[in-house]
Design a protein around this motif. Structure first.
Motif, short mmCIF file in Angstrom:
data_model
loop_
_atom_site.label_atom_id
_atom_site.label_comp_id
_atom_site.label_asym_id
_atom_site.label_seq_id
_atom_site.Cartn_x
_atom_site.Cartn_y
_atom_site.Cartn_z
N ALA A 178 0.83 -1.21 0.00
CA ALA A 178 0.00 0.00 0.00
C ALA A 178 0.86 1.25 0.00
O ALA A 178 0.49 2.28 -0.58
CB ALA A 178 -0.92 -0.01 1.22
N TYR A 179 2.04 1.17 0.64
CA TYR A 179 2.93 2.34 0.71
C TYR A 179 3.29 2.81 -0.70
O TYR A 179 3.21 3.99 -1.02
CB TYR A 179 4.18 1.97 1.50
N TYR A 180 3.69 1.87 -1.54
CA TYR A 180 4.07 2.24 -2.91
C TYR A 180 2.85 2.59 -3.75
O TYR A 180 2.95 3.42 -4.67
CB TYR A 180 4.88 1.11 -3.55
N GLU A 181 1.72 1.97 -3.45
CA GLU A 181 0.49 2.32 -4.18
C GLU A 181 0.10 3.77 -3.90
O GLU A 181 -0.26 4.52 -4.81
CB GLU A 181 -0.65 1.38 -3.75
N VAL A 182 0.19 4.17 -2.61
CA VAL A 182 -0.15 5.55 -2.25
C VAL A 182 0.86 6.51 -2.86
O VAL A 182 0.50 7.58 -3.37
CB VAL A 182 -0.20 5.69 -0.71
N LYS A 183 2.14 6.13 -2.79
CA LYS A 183 3.17 7.01 -3.35
C LYS A 183 2.97 7.19 -4.85
O LYS A 183 3.08 8.31 -5.38
CB LYS A 183 4.54 6.40 -3.07
N LYS A 184 2.66 6.10 -5.54
CA LYS A 184 2.41 6.17 -6.97
C LYS A 184 1.18 7.03 -7.28
O LYS A 184 1.18 7.84 -8.21
CB LYS A 184 2.22 4.76 -7.53
N THR A 185 0.12 6.85 -6.48
CA THR A 185 -1.10 7.61 -6.70
C THR A 185 -0.88 9.09 -6.43
O THR A 185 -1.44 9.95 -7.11
CB THR A 185 -2.23 7.08 -5.81
N GLN A 237 -4.77 4.17 2.39
CA GLN A 237 -3.97 4.79 3.45
C GLN A 237 -3.92 3.95 4.72
O GLN A 237 -2.87 3.80 5.33
CB GLN A 237 -4.54 6.18 3.76
N GLU A 238 -5.05 3.35 5.11
CA GLU A 238 -5.07 2.53 6.32
C GLU A 238 -4.19 1.30 6.15
O GLU A 238 -3.49 0.89 7.08
CB GLU A 238 -6.51 2.12 6.65
N ARG A 244 3.51 -0.05 7.79
CA ARG A 244 4.52 0.75 8.49
C ARG A 244 3.91 1.33 9.76
O ARG A 244 3.56 2.52 9.82
CB ARG A 244 5.02 1.87 7.58
N PRO A 245 3.74 0.51 10.77
CA PRO A 245 3.09 0.99 12.01
C PRO A 245 3.86 2.10 12.70
O PRO A 245 3.29 2.84 13.50
CB PRO A 245 3.03 -0.27 12.89
#
Length: 824
Positions: A178-185, A237-238, A244-245
């Motif tokens: 999700a981290y890279y998905e958010v960064k890409k988005t 985001q969640e 990455r807690p």
């Protein structure tokens, strides 16, 4: 930068859907291979492979690794909630004494306990509901043979297998983070915003109407794409926080990327408002020198948008800062010495105001604690600081106590889940004891906290169940000689349904039902003849859906069309409150009013979002014997409301700046403040009265009933005289063109007076140019707000005519009747 085309967006969307389908197919394959071909002890423990598939589909659809980890936590929490009480229940009652009626009661009571806590996530509740149904129905089917401990353990193992398969599918062949998905988005959104900025600047500098309108039309497609990107960031985001807690717990400077990017959306929206209000192109004030300066400022903003691509680092130290820009360039763009003579000049100033907001960022709301808003009044504590702190602490403690108590919405939701599941299990067992699971399981994974289009979604679930079952039967027939390979036919179906989940016709409800319908036939063994099982399951699913629809109607009998009408009136009321609270003042009072305005605007935005959901639901629901829903008219009213909410946000920003400037100008400011407040009061008088009348008119059931009610109450008023029944009723519902021109002319005179004042000191020149920018922006907002009010009056008139086709509609006359005094 090249603009993203619809074809490129479709290709990207196709790749995302295909990737999601392949991950789902991989997760289901892991469950299938384990339960069909795995070692005997692995096949024995998850005794309910059907629920393993259900758990997998709930967790893995459109998920990332973080979402899968969060889904595992929800599955674990649901298992703890269900398994331990189930063991105690089986031990106290005894499996042999479980009857259909007792199972239904246990399901209803347990579901009520699980559904009641407001803090429990919906996915946890759905998994728990499914476990409860399997636990109780399985006990009824197997009777005394049911193991008090092993039966709950088998259910827990089936759940764990589905959760484990979901996580494994997110890791293979490479992790979907999700981290890279958010960064890409975030990068895609920054590119989208940059493309829109480029199109709007080109449209503003266009030499003819055709070119400008083509550019604005291209930007509208990008607006829709940008909204989807922001929604995608919110969804992922969640999951990122689960990956990455440390971001959640150890970074106090954590920045919500969606909120930061939303700050870019507001001024870009304002630029669109300015361009769509322009009567013709080219804009008269634009010359070649200003075009060059505009290109320079656009390049500077482009650097900021490049920095916005780093928002996904989520650290305040990496927050975007505006690049240094030559002050002379911005001052030149403000045309401080140019006389403003028309509406076109005003909208040009508003366009540049939005550019400056985009360059410098939105103003930060003043933070005032313990301010209480009551209508247009503000109550503040005038006691000592220690007393204020004590009151704030008391409010926080009391708020925490209230959070522990279930609200009315949570109680209604819990009762609906409890009764629906109880009845579905009861009737499902009565109809077919061996297949009594499916009536309860069908609706266990269907509950949502908010309202939904009940009939439409029930129809989609029924069709999806039938399609999936028929597909399973056909595959069993074609591969009956090689039964071990029929599981492979699931893979293309899972990929197909991943696209089906995002279609308008079936949506998520129909897509999930379709894939589960095929999985239960092709992904298991030893359940009897496929055709007989499919017919029994379709019937059981129909029983469950009927129970769900009936209970939903009993608890929420109001139609979405009625709720949309009521919500429209409420939204107008909140908008009226925002406008009434708008005021230009200085000092501490200014900070308190600004804070109150921000809070009211958030409330208005939530009301508009709720109105949109009701409109969407009303467009989907069947009309039966009721009047058809006028969706087109409601959509236009929704658009006007949204634009007015956006415009009031700009009004707040502009008034906040003018209030801050007043402290630096001294006595010169008093005359300016008085004139602005006079114009503001005149604007509020016209618009607020119009909105109040529209609120009342919308809530009329019918003109015939209104006339009958007036006759019964003996209302006397001569409408032909043209007199209003009381002083609060305006001469017209909305401002006419002369009213709009009057306020615009007043602001133009004020702006020109400031621009032509050559006696100001050198240090005041920058303030003067900034004031001109805000004053003309304020003029544009008031002008647009009054025009939107007039549009809304026309749409409300059409709506009343739609509901009363045989009557002549005169909104002023209706308003007079509604406010007519009683005759004693």
């Amino acid at each position: 930068m090249a603009t993203t085309t619809p074809a490129e967006s479709s290709q990207e969307l196709w790749r995302v859907r295909l990737g999601s389908g392949l991950r789902t197919a991989l997760a289901c394959s892991i469950v299938g291979c384990t339960t069909l071909y795995g070692p005997e002890h692995l096949r024995r423990m998850p005794a309910f492979p059907a629920f393993s598939y259900v758990t997998t589909i709930l967790i893995v659809s459109d998920a990332t690794l973080g979402d899968a980890l969060r889904g595992c936590w929800h599955a674990l929490y649901a298992t703890i909630q269900v398994v331990v009480p189930s063991i105690l229940c089986l031990w106290l009652i005894g499996p042999a004494r479980f009857t259909s009626g007792l199972a239904a009661v246990v399901v209803a009571v347990t579901a009520l306990v699980v559904a009641l806590p407001e803090s429990t996530h919906l996915m946890t509740k759905r998994i728990a509901f499914g476990q409860i149904v399997i636990m109780c129905v399985g006990t009824v089917i197997h009777g005394a043979e049911t193991g008090v401990v092993m039966h709950p353990v088998h259910v827990a193992s089936s759940t764990a297998l589905g959760a484990f398969a979901s996580v494994l599918a997110m890791l293979l062949p490479y992790p979907r983070l999700a981290y890279y998905e958010v960064k890409k988005t975030c990068r895609l959104y920054a590119q989208n915003a940059s493309e829109r900025l480029n199109l709007f600047v080109k449209a503003f500098s266009a030499q003819d109407n055709t070119a400008a309108q083509d550019l604005i039309s291209d930007a509208k497609f990008l607006f829709r794409a940008g909204a989807k990107l922001l929604l995608s960031i919110k969804d992922k985001q969640e999951g990122m926080l689960w990956e990455r807690p440390q971001i959640r717990f150890w970074k106090p400077n954590y920045i919500d990327p969606r909120e930061r990017l939303q700050e870019l959306e507001i001024p870009i929206k304002g630029m669109e408002l300015a361009l769509t209000s322009c009567p013709s192109f080219p804009v008269g004030m634009i010359d070649q020198e200003l075009r060059d300066d505009l290109q320079f400022l656009k390049a500077q903003i482009g650097l900021k948008l490049e920095q916005a691509k780093c928002y996904a680092s989520f650290d305040a130290s990496n927050a975007t800062t505006a690049p240094e820009t030559k002050r002379e360039c911005i001052d030149k763009l403000l045309w401080t010495l140019k006389t403003i003579s028309s509406t076109e000049d005003v909208l040009a100033f508003f366009f540049f105001y939005c550019l400056e907001l985009l360059h410098n960022g939105l103003p930060i709301a003043p933070n005032t604690e313990c301010s209480i808003m009551d209508g247009s009044k503000m109550i503040t504590a005038e006691s000592s600081d220690s007393k204020n702190e004590g009151e704030c602490m008391l409010k926080r403690v009391w708020g925490s106590v209230l959070m522990l108590l279930p609200c009315s919405e949570s109680l209604v939701f819990a009762l609906k889940c409890s009764i629906s599941l109880g009845l579905a299990v009861l009737f499902g067992l009565i109809y077919n004891r061996e297949n009594g699971y499916w009536s309860g399981l069908t609706i266990a994974i269907s509950f949502v906290h908010k309202r939904q289009a009940t009939f439409t979604l029930a129809n989609a679930r029924a069709q999806g169940t039938a399609m999936g079952s028929v597909y399973g039967i056909l595959c069993c027939f074609m591969f009956q000689k090689v039964g071990n390979f029929r599981f492979l036919t699931l893979l293309p179906w899972i990929i197909f349904t991943s696209f089906l989940r995002h279609s308008r016709m079936y949506g998520e409800a129909g897509g999930i039902s379709a894939v589960i319908g095929a999985l239960l036939i092709l992904g298991r063994k030893n359940y009897g003849t496929p055709t007989e099982f499919a017919i029994a399951r379709i019937t059981e699913a129909t029983i469950g859906l009927i129970c769900l629809v009936v209970i939903e109607i009993l608890f929420q009998p109001a139609r979405a069309a009625t709720l949309a009408k009521t919500q429209l009136s409420r939204s107008l009321s909140v908008l009226r409150d925002v406008i009434e609270l708008t005021h230009l003042c200085t000092g501490q009072k200014s900070m308190l009013i600004s804070r109150g305005l921000r809070d009211r605007q958030k409330k208005l935005k939530s009301h508009i979002n709720e109105l949109e959901s009701f409109i969407r639901e009303a467009e989907l629901e069947p009309n039966f014997w009721f009047l058809p829903f006028h969706g087109t008219c409601y959509r236009k009213l929704l658009g006007s409301l949204s634009r007015m909410a956006d415009l009031m946000l700009f009004v707040t920003y502009e008034l906040e700046f003018l209030s801050q400037v007043s402290e630096r100008l001294g006595d010169v400011w008093k005359e300016i403040q008085e004139q602005i407040n006079d114009d503001l009061e005149l604007f509020k008088e016209w618009v607020v009265n119009s909105l109040k009348c529209l609120e009342e008119v919308i809530m009329i059931k019918s003109l015939e009933m209104l006339q009958q009610e007036l006759q019964n109450k003996n209302i006397s008023h001569d409408f032909e005289l043209g007199r209003s029944p009381n002083e609060d009723v305006p001469s017209s519902l909305g401002p006419d063109e002369e009213d709009v021109e009057e306020i615009l002319s007043s602001f133009l005179q004020l702006s020109n007076g400031i621009a032509n004042n050559n006696n100001s000191k050198e240090e005041e020149e920058n303030l003067k140019s900034q004031m001109l920018l805000r004053l003309n922006g304020l003029s544009f907002c008031f002008n647009s707000l009054m025009k939107e009010t007039t549009k809304m009056e026309k749409e409300v008139k059409e709506l009343v005519k739609w509901e009363n086709p045989t009557k002549t509609v005169n909104l002023y006359e209706i308003s007079c009747k509604l406010n007519a005094p009683y005759t004693k």
